[in-house]
Design a protein around this motif. Structure first.
Motif, PDB file in Angstrom:
ATOM      1  N   LEU A  36       4.305   3.623   5.023  1.00  0.00           N
ATOM      2  CA  LEU A  36       3.200   3.580   5.982  1.00  0.00           C
ATOM      3  C   LEU A  36       1.849   3.577   5.282  1.00  0.00           C
ATOM      4  N   GLU A  37       1.701   4.387   4.249  1.00  0.00           N
ATOM      5  CA  GLU A  37       0.430   4.406   3.517  1.00  0.00           C
ATOM      6  C   GLU A  37       0.122   3.033   2.939  1.00  0.00           C
ATOM      7  N   SER A  41      -2.955   0.828   4.400  1.00  0.00           N
ATOM      8  CA  SER A  41      -3.999   0.502   3.424  1.00  0.00           C
ATOM      9  C   SER A  41      -4.194  -1.008   3.311  1.00  0.00           C
ATOM     10  N   SER A  42      -3.096  -1.747   3.319  1.00  0.00           N
ATOM     11  CA  SER A  42      -3.209  -3.204   3.204  1.00  0.00           C
ATOM     12  C   SER A  42      -3.906  -3.812   4.419  1.00  0.00           C
ATOM     13  N   ARG A  43      -3.888  -3.111   5.526  1.00  0.00           N
ATOM     14  CA  ARG A  43      -4.567  -3.574   6.739  1.00  0.00           C
ATOM     15  C   ARG A  43      -5.972  -2.989   6.873  1.00  0.00           C
ATOM     16  N   GLY A  44      -6.379  -2.222   5.865  1.00  0.00           N
ATOM     17  CA  GLY A  44      -7.713  -1.642   5.878  1.00  0.00           C
ATOM     18  C   GLY A  44      -7.860  -0.430   6.774  1.00  0.00           C
ATOM     19  N   THR A  47      -5.930   6.167   5.658  1.00  0.00           N
ATOM     20  CA  THR A  47      -4.680   6.926   5.750  1.00  0.00           C
ATOM     21  C   THR A  47      -4.895   8.434   5.661  1.00  0.00           C
ATOM     22  N   GLU A  48      -6.146   8.875   5.701  1.00  0.00           N
ATOM     23  CA  GLU A  48      -6.430  10.305   5.628  1.00  0.00           C
ATOM     24  C   GLU A  48      -5.740  11.045   6.773  1.00  0.00           C
ATOM     25  N   GLY A  49      -5.072  12.124   6.446  1.00  0.00           N
ATOM     26  CA  GLY A  49      -4.392  12.935   7.442  1.00  0.00           C
ATOM     27  C   GLY A  49      -2.946  12.531   7.684  1.00  0.00           C
ATOM     28  N   LEU A  50      -2.537  11.409   7.135  1.00  0.00           N
ATOM     29  CA  LEU A  50      -1.173  10.924   7.355  1.00  0.00           C
ATOM     30  C   LEU A  50      -0.137  11.933   6.850  1.00  0.00           C
ATOM     31  N   GLU A  51      -0.466  12.607   5.755  1.00  0.00           N
ATOM     32  CA  GLU A  51       0.475  13.561   5.165  1.00  0.00           C
ATOM     33  C   GLU A  51       0.703  14.783   6.049  1.00  0.00           C
ATOM     34  N   ASN A  52      -0.111  14.970   7.074  1.00  0.00           N
ATOM     35  CA  ASN A  52       0.035  16.112   7.975  1.00  0.00           C
ATOM     36  C   ASN A  52       0.888  15.810   9.200  1.00  0.00           C
ATOM     37  N   LEU A  53       1.326  14.564   9.332  1.00  0.00           N
ATOM     38  CA  LEU A  53       2.092  14.172  10.516  1.00  0.00           C
ATOM     39  C   LEU A  53       3.560  14.549  10.370  1.00  0.00           C
ATOM     40  N   THR A  54       4.196  14.794  11.504  1.00  0.00           N
ATOM     41  CA  THR A  54       5.631  15.051  11.521  1.00  0.00           C
ATOM     42  C   THR A  54       6.365  13.721  11.382  1.00  0.00           C
TER      43      THR A  54
END
Length: 84
Positions: A36-37, A41-44, A47-54
């Motif tokens: 997902l990251e 990222s490739s779509r601009g 991704t901040e906060g992604l690591e906090n998702l379930t």
């Protein structure tokens, strides 16, 4: 004494059986996060906060990518998940 040894043997057996399942889930989460990251990222898309998702929330973001949702919609959804 025999009951204690039996209980210890049972506990050891159960803990060994659970370790691979836990490792598999963590590996799946890491692979999903990495994919997902990269895609976001490739779509601009930030991704901040992604690591906090379930894992469920990550699957929803993955589904949004597959559905072709806009970058703004995806970022708003991530923000909502993170701030819940």
């Amino acid at each position: 004494m025999k009951a204690t040894l039996t209980a210890l043997a049972l506990a050891a057996t159960l803990s060994v059986g659970l370790a691979p399942a836990s490792f598999a889930m963590e590996a799946e989460l890491d692979a999903l996060m990495e994919a997902l990251e990269g895609e976001l990222s490739s779509r601009g898309i930030e991704t901040e906060g992604l690591e906090n998702l379930t894992i469920s929330e990550l699957r929803l973001v993955q589904q949004m990518l597959a559905n072709g949702d806009s970058a703004g919609e995806m970022r708003r959804s991530i923000d909502v998940f993170v701030n819940e």
